[in-house]
Design a protein around this motif. Sequence first.
Motif, PDB file in Angstrom:
ATOM      1  N   ARG A 273       0.839  -1.212   0.000  1.00  0.00           N
ATOM      2  CA  ARG A 273       0.000   0.000   0.000  1.00  0.00           C
ATOM      3  C   ARG A 273       0.871   1.258   0.000  1.00  0.00           C
ATOM      4  O   ARG A 273       0.627   2.202  -0.765  1.00  0.00           O
ATOM      5  CB  ARG A 273      -0.906  -0.009   1.226  1.00  0.00           C
TER       6      ARG A 273
ATOM      7  N   ARG B  68      -7.024  -2.907   0.628  1.00  0.00           N
ATOM      8  CA  ARG B  68      -6.085  -2.259   1.539  1.00  0.00           C
ATOM      9  C   ARG B  68      -4.899  -1.686   0.767  1.00  0.00           C
ATOM     10  O   ARG B  68      -4.339  -0.657   1.143  1.00  0.00           O
ATOM     11  CB  ARG B  68      -5.595  -3.286   2.560  1.00  0.00           C
ATOM     12  N   MET B  69      -4.535  -2.339  -0.334  1.00  0.00           N
ATOM     13  CA  MET B  69      -3.394  -1.906  -1.125  1.00  0.00           C
ATOM     14  C   MET B  69      -3.777  -0.897  -2.194  1.00  0.00           C
ATOM     15  O   MET B  69      -2.992   0.012  -2.501  1.00  0.00           O
ATOM     16  CB  MET B  69      -2.745  -3.121  -1.795  1.00  0.00           C
ATOM     17  N   THR B  70      -4.960  -1.038  -2.776  1.00  0.00           N
ATOM     18  CA  THR B  70      -5.306  -0.294  -3.988  1.00  0.00           C
ATOM     19  C   THR B  70      -6.375   0.766  -3.790  1.00  0.00           C
ATOM     20  O   THR B  70      -6.580   1.593  -4.684  1.00  0.00           O
ATOM     21  CB  THR B  70      -5.823  -1.257  -5.065  1.00  0.00           C
TER      22      THR B  70
END
Length: 358
Positions: free
Chosen positions: A134, A192-194
């Motif tokens: 992230r 959560r990352m994107t």
Amino acid sequence: MIRVGVVGASGWAAVSHLPALAGLDGYEVTAVATTNATSAGKAAAQYGARLAFDDAGALAAHPDVDLVVVSVKAPGHAAVIRAALEAGKHVVSEWPLTVDPAEADELARTAAEAGVVHAVNLQGRHSPDALFVRDLVAAGRIGRLESAVLVAAGDPLGGAVIPEGMEWSTDPAGGTTVLTIMAGHFLATLERMTGPLVEVSARLPRRYDEVAVGDTGRTVANRVPSQVLIHGTLAGGATASVTVHGGSGSPDGFLVKLVGSEGTLTAAPTRPGVHLHWTDWDIRVAGERVEVPASYRTVPFDPAGGPVANIAALYQDLARAIREGRAAESDFHTAARLHRLLGAVERAALSGGAEEVS
């Protein structure tokens, strides 16, 4: 010291929540509850809890319990959560929060009104690897994110064989399917990352009308998907493609591929046979291995040891949230939003069109 009561202290909790709590400072398991007094007494003795109950409401009401952990089957979550909230206790629920998106919204509102700290066990959101990715994306390491791809194994759900004792998972009412459990966890980790998905189209193929039960020779009717296929758009405008394939054995891994305007990041398991929210990752930018800084790994557990490390990280955040009087990072509102995403996936699969995620 946060005094914990665990409802459903056998099964999944025994290999996840209880080891995580035992390895962290600031927590003490004071009470357990199971379905009958005999098994509750055995669980209390095993985990060193002073109190044993065969009634979740009695556990939640006891003055020596500050935090209630809900680790029973999904259809039973809501009743235990409400008992904890009525008693004014902090609460952690296993994912899914419930089996109905509307009820998830209601539980989130009730928890907010209760003024307690509430969290759901979406442990992939606390993965140090996911948090590092992230931050790499947010810092522009691959430029502007243009597309995200996730392919992951959903074993032991969705295959031609279901493990003995999990026959109930072939009924959508059980809340435990390759969509609700596996895709739910994987989507929470990806977002959560994107950032969040805002629109989806989907297919939910059901390849088996009946599935075998282990090696018993028995079969049971199957009413749940075998695979989850999603195409969508992220809030920042990038596209996303997610495939979760069912299986009957050990998962064969996962692949995350994030394509940016200036490079590509990939993530895969460091060893076979694990889900992406249970392990550490092999992360590469432009093909070169990138190590997760030690500062991201904050719990006293080996990330190669299964789900306990990321669950412990969730409990670390929960303890800080209680001390600081703030919301937990993975609270009931987070869970309710994920329920709405899965609801949009189901509607899109039925309609054959695109659905907005409210």
